[in-house]
Design a protein around this motif. Structure first.
Motif, PDB file in Angstrom:
ATOM      1  N   ARG A 100       0.818  -1.195  -0.004  1.00 40.67           N
ATOM      2  CA  ARG A 100      -0.022  -0.015  -0.081  1.00 40.67           C
ATOM      3  C   ARG A 100       0.858   1.136  -0.094  1.00 40.67           C
ATOM      4  O   ARG A 100       0.566   2.190  -0.850  1.00 40.67           O
ATOM      5  CB  ARG A 100      -0.983   0.045   1.295  1.00 40.67           C
ATOM      6  CG  ARG A 100      -1.846   1.205   1.231  1.00 40.67           C
ATOM      7  CD  ARG A 100      -2.773   1.290   2.560  1.00 40.67           C
ATOM      8  NE  ARG A 100      -1.777   1.575   3.615  1.00 40.67           N
ATOM      9  CZ  ARG A 100      -2.010   1.620   4.929  1.00 40.67           C
ATOM     10  NH1 ARG A 100      -3.449   1.570   5.276  1.00 40.67           N
ATOM     11  NH2 ARG A 100      -1.328   1.848   5.895  1.00 40.67           N
ATOM     12  N   ALA A 109       1.071   4.049  -2.929  1.00 39.61           N
ATOM     13  CA  ALA A 109       0.826   5.315  -2.600  1.00 39.61           C
ATOM     14  C   ALA A 109       1.777   6.370  -3.231  1.00 39.61           C
ATOM     15  O   ALA A 109       1.405   7.411  -3.504  1.00 39.61           O
ATOM     16  CB  ALA A 109       0.470   5.587  -1.330  1.00 39.61           C
ATOM     17  N   THR A 146      -3.923   5.478  -6.445  1.00 35.52           N
ATOM     18  CA  THR A 146      -4.918   5.580  -5.493  1.00 35.52           C
ATOM     19  C   THR A 146      -5.914   4.535  -5.485  1.00 35.52           C
ATOM     20  O   THR A 146      -6.344   4.219  -4.474  1.00 35.52           O
ATOM     21  CB  THR A 146      -5.555   7.032  -5.478  1.00 35.52           C
ATOM     22  OG1 THR A 146      -6.043   7.281  -6.852  1.00 35.52           O
ATOM     23  CG2 THR A 146      -4.260   8.180  -5.064  1.00 35.52           C
ATOM     24  N   VAL A 157      -4.415   1.532  -4.008  1.00 33.74           N
ATOM     25  CA  VAL A 157      -4.400   1.689  -2.550  1.00 33.74           C
ATOM     26  C   VAL A 157      -5.733   1.392  -1.783  1.00 33.74           C
ATOM     27  O   VAL A 157      -5.880   0.523  -1.116  1.00 33.74           O
ATOM     28  CB  VAL A 157      -4.183   3.331  -2.242  1.00 33.74           C
ATOM     29  CG1 VAL A 157      -4.159   3.472  -0.589  1.00 33.74           C
ATOM     30  CG2 VAL A 157      -2.593   3.056  -2.660  1.00 33.74           C
ATOM     31  N   ILE A 174      -7.961   9.527  -1.546  1.00 37.75           N
ATOM     32  CA  ILE A 174      -6.369   9.367  -1.314  1.00 37.75           C
ATOM     33  C   ILE A 174      -5.756  10.025  -2.310  1.00 37.75           C
ATOM     34  O   ILE A 174      -4.680   9.826  -2.931  1.00 37.75           O
ATOM     35  CB  ILE A 174      -5.961   7.917  -1.370  1.00 37.75           C
ATOM     36  CG1 ILE A 174      -7.040   7.209  -0.398  1.00 37.75           C
ATOM     37  CG2 ILE A 174      -4.742   7.894  -0.806  1.00 37.75           C
ATOM     38  CD1 ILE A 174      -6.897   5.682  -0.563  1.00 37.75           C
ATOM     39  N   VAL A 227      -3.337  12.569   0.670  1.00 40.28           N
ATOM     40  CA  VAL A 227      -2.639  11.313   1.446  1.00 40.28           C
ATOM     41  C   VAL A 227      -2.022  11.359   2.645  1.00 40.28           C
ATOM     42  O   VAL A 227      -1.166  12.468   2.983  1.00 40.28           O
ATOM     43  CB  VAL A 227      -1.518  10.963   0.382  1.00 40.28           C
ATOM     44  CG1 VAL A 227      -0.989   9.745   0.773  1.00 40.28           C
ATOM     45  CG2 VAL A 227      -2.200  10.768  -1.051  1.00 40.28           C
TER      46      VAL A 227
END
Length: 370
Positions: free
Chosen positions: A299, A303, A308, A311, A358, A363
């Motif tokens: 993850r 990221a 995204t 993620v 995200i 983030v």
């Protein structure tokens, strides 16, 4: 040498370096790093001396090499937008396929599995089979193959590879390009997944294993010549082969070696993929505690890459690993409970609702830490 070639043929960038960049490295620095600068200089010099062919050729590969260098997706998309303007429409369709791939990883296409952003036309690309379009067509198939593997669409990945083979030998069409290695790498993973899932049998399984071994051998040679470019990919394919052989100790060692190589060469995309597949391996063998650090590392790497949607998909697939205090987000994660063999494409579809949380500056800082 490069200077003589420039004087004699008005080549806008160092041809000698271009011919070597996909296979070698110098002083620990990947020629892939240098190739990005080389292609940018090629655009500048091509415009300066009035060489549209060289300008377009150099422009085509700026975004492609940035993608395979796994720079952040936003940076990559900006480069594609800037340099695609210097290409003719047919050639730029190859770049446009990579743009669709990157946007799919951010949840920006109409469906999580499709290259279907408004204005995109799959049929237009596939139906143009003139010789001057084969380059763009094979880049399209490479982008498709990468997306299929990332989304866990094994059958579709094999179909994409077959369609690419039907259009010509990729080693000839993409002669000397790093794209060839990316195609072989993702094809090898798809073949290994199909054999692991017992989706093929008899002669088909034997043919798939032969193709897997051929891809693996090519990656071995490339990794020996340029570990900065290809070592992580080779180790990850070796891990998949060890899984097929039932050698769990070797598989664990190769997964970790792939992760180490990707970290050493700052390759977030291969790093994310290696951690994700290592986690899947441990979960399949009932080692949840061993899988959790790999899931979190995957993850984090996705990221940093800017994927995204990936993620969000990991979070949705593993709500017991990724905890949140928001009741709304917890409820959305609860919609996907199966930690076992899940279809990543379906998970991506379920996760689209949270992928927007995200984006960019939203983030959280802790998400960017492995």
């Amino acid at each position: 040498d490069d200077e003589a070639l420039y004087v004699a043929f008005h080549c806008p960038f160092p041809v000698g370096s271009k011919l070597k960049l996909d296979a070698t490295e110098r002083d620990g620095r990947s020629w892939l790093d240098e190739s990005i600068e080389v292609c940018m200089r090629g655009v500048e010099n091509g415009l300066r001396i009035g060489a549209p062919l060289w300008t377009a050729y150099s422009a085509f590969f700026v975004g492609v090499h940035l993608l395979f260098r796994a720079v952040p997706i936003q940076e990559n998309l900006e480069a594609f937008a800037r340099y695609m303007r210097l290409q003719d429409p047919h050639a730029s369709s190859g770049n446009a396929a990579y743009v669709q791939l990157l946007k799919a990883m951010r949840g920006e296409t109409a469906s999580p599995t499709g290259f279907d952003e408004p204005g995109w036309d799959d049929a237009y690309i596939i139906e143009r089979r003139e010789s001057d379009h084969l380059l763009a067509l094979q880049h399209y198939f490479t982008a498709r193959l990468m997306a299929d593997v990332l989304l866990g669409r094994t059958a579709e990945a094999l179909d994409t590879a077959e369609k690419a083979a039907a259009e010509g030998d990729i080693n000839m069409v993409l002669f000397g390009q790093i794209t060839t290695a990316q195609f072989r790498f993702h094809h090898a993973l798809a073949l290994a997944d199909s054999l692991q899932g017992r989706a093929l049998g008899g002669a088909d399984a034997a043919a798939a294993r032969g193709a897997l071994d051929a891809c693996r051998e090519r990656l071995r040679v490339w990794a020996e010549n340029a570990p900065a470019n290809f070592l992580a990919q080779r180790e990850l394919v070796d891990a998949a082969v060890a899984v097929l052989a039932g050698d769990q100790v070797e598989a664990m060692a190769r997964f970790d070696a792939a992760i180490d190589a990707a970290e050493a060469h700052r390759m977030n995309y291969p790093l994310a993929l290696a951690n994700e597949r290592a986690a899947r391996f441990h979960l399949a063998n009932g080692r949840r505690r061993a899988a959790v650090p790999y899931l979190r590392a995957a993850r984090g790497a996705y990221a940093r890459w800017g994927a995204t949607a990936k993620v969000a998909a990991l979070e949705a697939a593993h709500p017991d690993v990724f905890h949140y205090t928001s009741p709304g987000r917890r409820a959305r994660h609860a919609a996907v409970q199966d930690v076992g063999g899940f279809d990543m494409a379906s998970v991506l579809k379920a996760a689209r609702i949270v992928s927007g949380e995200i984006e960019g500056s939203k983030v959280p800082a802790w998400l960017l830490i492995k």
